[in-house]
Design an enzyme around this catalytic site. Structure first.
Site, PDB file in Angstrom:
ATOM      1  N   GLU A 177      -2.922  -1.355   1.314  1.00  0.00           N
ATOM      2  CA  GLU A 177      -4.010  -2.312   1.537  1.00  0.00           C
ATOM      3  C   GLU A 177      -3.958  -2.780   2.982  1.00  0.00           C
ATOM      4  OE1 GLU A 177      -4.363  -5.486  -1.351  1.00  0.00           O
ATOM      5  OE2 GLU A 177      -3.741  -4.109  -2.932  1.00  0.00           O
ATOM      6  N   LYS A 226       5.064   9.379  -6.892  1.00  0.00           N
ATOM      7  CA  LYS A 226       4.436   8.101  -6.553  1.00  0.00           C
ATOM      8  C   LYS A 226       5.324   6.919  -6.953  1.00  0.00           C
ATOM      9  CE  LYS A 226       1.772   4.892  -5.383  1.00  0.00           C
ATOM     10  NZ  LYS A 226       0.430   4.512  -5.422  1.00  0.00           N
ATOM     11  N   GLY A 275      12.314 -10.684   5.299  1.00  0.00           N
ATOM     12  CA  GLY A 275      11.374 -11.798   5.191  1.00  0.00           C
ATOM     13  C   GLY A 275      11.463 -12.505   3.858  1.00  0.00           C
ATOM     14  N   CYS A 282       1.233  -3.630  -6.186  1.00  0.00           N
ATOM     15  CA  CYS A 282       1.886  -2.342  -6.429  1.00  0.00           C
ATOM     16  C   CYS A 282       3.400  -2.433  -6.594  1.00  0.00           C
ATOM     17  CB  CYS A 282       1.530  -1.379  -5.303  1.00  0.00           C
ATOM     18  SG  CYS A 282      -0.234  -1.215  -5.114  1.00  0.00           S
TER      19      CYS A 282
HETATM   20  C1  UGA Z   1       2.219   0.000  -1.275  1.00  0.00           C
HETATM   21  C2  UGA Z   1       2.716   1.307  -0.634  1.00  0.00           C
HETATM   22  O1  UGA Z   1       3.185   1.053   0.696  1.00  0.00           O
HETATM   23  C3  UGA Z   1       1.614   2.354  -0.602  1.00  0.00           C
HETATM   24  O2  UGA Z   1       2.113   3.585  -0.087  1.00  0.00           O
HETATM   25  C4  UGA Z   1       1.088   2.565  -2.033  1.00  0.00           C
HETATM   26  O3  UGA Z   1       0.005   3.478  -2.038  1.00  0.00           O
HETATM   27  C5  UGA Z   1       0.608   1.233  -2.593  1.00  0.00           C
HETATM   28  O4  UGA Z   1       1.696   0.284  -2.574  1.00  0.00           O
HETATM   29  C6  UGA Z   1       0.157   1.467  -4.010  1.00  0.00           C
HETATM   30  O5  UGA Z   1       0.994   1.800  -4.849  1.00  0.00           O
HETATM   31  O6  UGA Z   1      -1.058   1.444  -4.270  1.00  0.00           O
HETATM   32  P1  UGA Z   1       0.726  -2.062  -0.429  1.00  0.00           P
HETATM   33  O7  UGA Z   1       1.170  -2.733  -1.677  1.00  0.00           O
HETATM   34  O8  UGA Z   1      -0.707  -2.066  -0.080  1.00  0.00           O
HETATM   35  O9  UGA Z   1       1.188  -0.518  -0.423  1.00  0.00           O
HETATM   36  O10 UGA Z   1       1.461  -2.774   0.804  1.00  0.00           O
HETATM   37  P2  UGA Z   1       2.770  -2.515   1.690  1.00  0.00           P
HETATM   38  O11 UGA Z   1       2.369  -2.424   3.093  1.00  0.00           O
HETATM   39  O12 UGA Z   1       3.595  -1.425   1.159  1.00  0.00           O
HETATM   40  O13 UGA Z   1       3.556  -3.896   1.497  1.00  0.00           O
HETATM   41  C7  UGA Z   1       4.044  -4.300   0.230  1.00  0.00           C
HETATM   42  C8  UGA Z   1       4.841  -5.581   0.356  1.00  0.00           C
HETATM   43  O14 UGA Z   1       6.078  -5.346   1.019  1.00  0.00           O
HETATM   44  C9  UGA Z   1       4.150  -6.678   1.170  1.00  0.00           C
HETATM   45  O15 UGA Z   1       4.333  -7.925   0.531  1.00  0.00           O
HETATM   46  C10 UGA Z   1       4.852  -6.646   2.504  1.00  0.00           C
HETATM   47  O16 UGA Z   1       4.837  -7.889   3.180  1.00  0.00           O
HETATM   48  C11 UGA Z   1       6.267  -6.278   2.072  1.00  0.00           C
HETATM   49  N1  UGA Z   1       7.057  -5.635   3.138  1.00  0.00           N
HETATM   50  C12 UGA Z   1       6.698  -4.427   3.619  1.00  0.00           C
HETATM   51  C13 UGA Z   1       8.209  -6.265   3.597  1.00  0.00           C
HETATM   52  O17 UGA Z   1       8.569  -7.373   3.165  1.00  0.00           O
HETATM   53  N2  UGA Z   1       8.961  -5.638   4.565  1.00  0.00           N
HETATM   54  C14 UGA Z   1       8.628  -4.424   5.069  1.00  0.00           C
HETATM   55  O18 UGA Z   1       9.365  -3.902   5.922  1.00  0.00           O
HETATM   56  C15 UGA Z   1       7.457  -3.803   4.593  1.00  0.00           C
END
Ligand code: UGA
Length: 468
Positions: A177, A226, A275, A282
């Site tokens: 997202e 996935k 964090g 997801c």
């Molecule tokens: C996630 C996956 O990254 C996608 O590849 C997948 O397609 C999607 O789920 C899904 O299953 O539909 P998304 O949930 O949109 O994507 O967001 P992310 O960018 O992955 O972040 C997820 C959470 O992890 C957020 O709350 C973000 O703040 C947190 N996060 C991410 C961290 O706390 N640290 C990080 O280093 C990265």
């Protein structure tokens, strides 16, 4: 990605127009396909038909306008009609979580039955929703069962109903997202789970313009890729959050540790941002569904249970940090920057920020909340109240009169705010950065007492700091 404006592929329908379905449908339209977007939520379809999005996603609005105009994207709330008019059907319906953590596949089953009822020619049914690794088999069985039922019921009519063949495939979506449009056109890989050459050829043809590796595997393998990908990424985050806690005890800097780790290509630098924990629709849900799948099949998924446990504690660990910085929270005015589960989205599902807000409200804090996109959604969960909750129109407005400022979502606009000005409007300039987003030196230079995650030892209060 256009092919002279002419559709070159079979007609595609995309069932379910949420965060996955809509970008997917518009992506295919951009690649030159004729696409029917279907959702049984008539009000959602009406909004989309008017050219408006039903959620915030950068870059998606112009694609919607473009392909409503090009005619390559049509919308309907009649799912059966969309199935009858298409050859390739992408299933993008929700797979919410049941009370026991398992994935609720009832929407997928309903779609399979609707397909069975509308099988008027060969169909390739492709699951894009994140599902446990046996769902493809169930979709196939369900379509076959119900198609036979409908055929038998209709065979009293003349002429007797013909039986049409179909294939099932899995093509999990990996888009994030907030980056959906970029991810759709520049994926790292496309994973295709098939059991026939016909299905493989159709899908390879659709994805050919993307020029990325296409991994062709069995259906159950694609489904597992996935879930395993989301579980592994979640594991990286919980791991670095655990390291962050250790960093605080020894005075190390988790950002630098992550850099040192990530330069090893076997580890990789992404998803090592410490964090307040991961949220969204997801990771938390998929992790639980994966654990559930393991338990159901007698596989020890203890490692993933720890990942979840560490994550569930993150908001509490952060609230403790706030308490440590402020001593007493009750009655204090606290500004909050960022409420969405991540930047560039208005999605607040399982957002760790909401758990922090909830805890602070329970502690008796008065909150001044600001998020560039998610406030309308948050207002439905925490309505404005004269005593404790004020929604503000800008980051600076939220900080006015506050005795602490929390940064909970790393929206880029927070880096552009003039911190010296923010300092001047606050009652007490304490900044507690839950995403390690603000440069400590910049915050300190602006006069803040700065706290962050996993680098407390290095974030000393500014010498000579004086309360206004
Ligand atoms: C996630 C996956 O990254 C996608 O590849 C997948 O397609 C999607 O789920 C899904 O299953 O539909 P998304 O949930 O949109 O994507 O967001 P992310 O960018 O992955 O972040 C997820 C959470 O992890 C957020 O709350 C973000 O703040 C947190 N996060 C991410 C961290 O706390 N640290 C990080 O280093 C990265």
């Amino acid at each position: 990605m256009e092919t002279n404006g002419k559709p070159t592929s079979p007609v595609i329908s995309v069932l379910g127009l949420g965060h996955v379905g809509l970008p997917t449908a518009l992506g295919f339209a951009e690649l030159g396909c004729e696409v029917i977007g279907a959702d049984d939520d008539a009000s959602k379809v009406a909004v989309l038909k008017s050219g408006k999005l039903t959620f915030f996603e950068p870059g998606l609005g112009p694609l919607l306008t473009k392909h409503l105009e090009s005619g390559r994207f049509r919308l309907t709330d009649k799912v059966g009609e969309a199935i009858r008019e298409s050859q390739v059907i992408f299933v993008c319906v929700g797979t919410p979580q049941k009370d026991d953590g398992a994935a609720d596949l009832s929407q997928v089953e309903t779609v399979a039955r609707t397909i069975a009822q509308n099988l008027n020619s060969y169909k390739l049914v492709v699951s894009k929703s994140t599902v446990p690794a046996i769902t493809g088999r169930w979709i196939k069985r369900t379509i076959a069962r119900y198609a036979e039922n409908y055929r038998r019921a209709a065979s009293t009519q003349h002429p007797p109903t013909e039986f049409f063949d179909f294939d099932v495939a899995s093509n999990p979506e990996f888009l994030q997202e907030g980056k959906a449009v970029e991810n759709i056109f520049h994926p790292d890989r496309v994973v295709i789970g098939v059991e026939s050459d016909r299905a493989r050829e159709i899908l390879e043809d659709i994805y050919k313009p993307l020029k990325c590796p296409i991994v062709v595997v069995k259906i159950s393998t694609a489904e597992l890729v996935k879930h395993a990908a989301n579980a592994f990424l979640s594991t990286k985050i919980s791991f670095i959050n655990m390291v962050a806690d250790l960093c605080e005890t020894v005075g190390a800097d988790v950002g630098e540790v992550a850099k040192g780790l990530g330069l090893d290509p076997r580890i990789g630098g992404q998803f090592l941002q410490a964090g307040i924990g991961f949220g969204g629709y997801c990771f938390p849900k998929d992790l639980r569904a994966f654990i559930h799948l393991g338990e159901e099949n007698g596989v020890d998924c203890g490692i993933l249970k720890e990942v979840e446990r560490v994550n569930l504690r993150r908001p509490k660990v952060f609230v403790k940090k706030i308490q440590k910085a402020l001593w007493v929270v009750k009655g204090k005015t606290i500004a909050v920057w960022g409420l969405a589960f991540k930047p560039d989205t208005d999605d607040i599902r399982e957002a760790p920020s909401l758990k922090i807000v909830e805890e602070l409200l329970a502690e008796g804090a008065c909150l001044r909340l600001y998020d560039p996109q998610a406030m309308a959604n948050v207002q439905r969960v925490f309505p404005e109240s004269a005593e404790q909750i004020t929604y503000c129109n800008s980051a600076c407005e939220a900080a006015r009169g506050a005795e602490a400022l929390l940064l909970l979502t790393e929206w880029s606009e927070f880096k552009e705010v003039d911190l010296a000005r923010v300092h001047d409007v606050m009652e007490v300039p304490v900044l507690i950065d839950g995403r390690n987003f603000i440069d400590p030196q910049v915050a300190i230079a602006a006069g803040f007492e700065y706290h962050s995650v996993g680098r407390e030892g290095v974030d000393r209060p500014v010498p000579g700091f004086t309360q206004r």
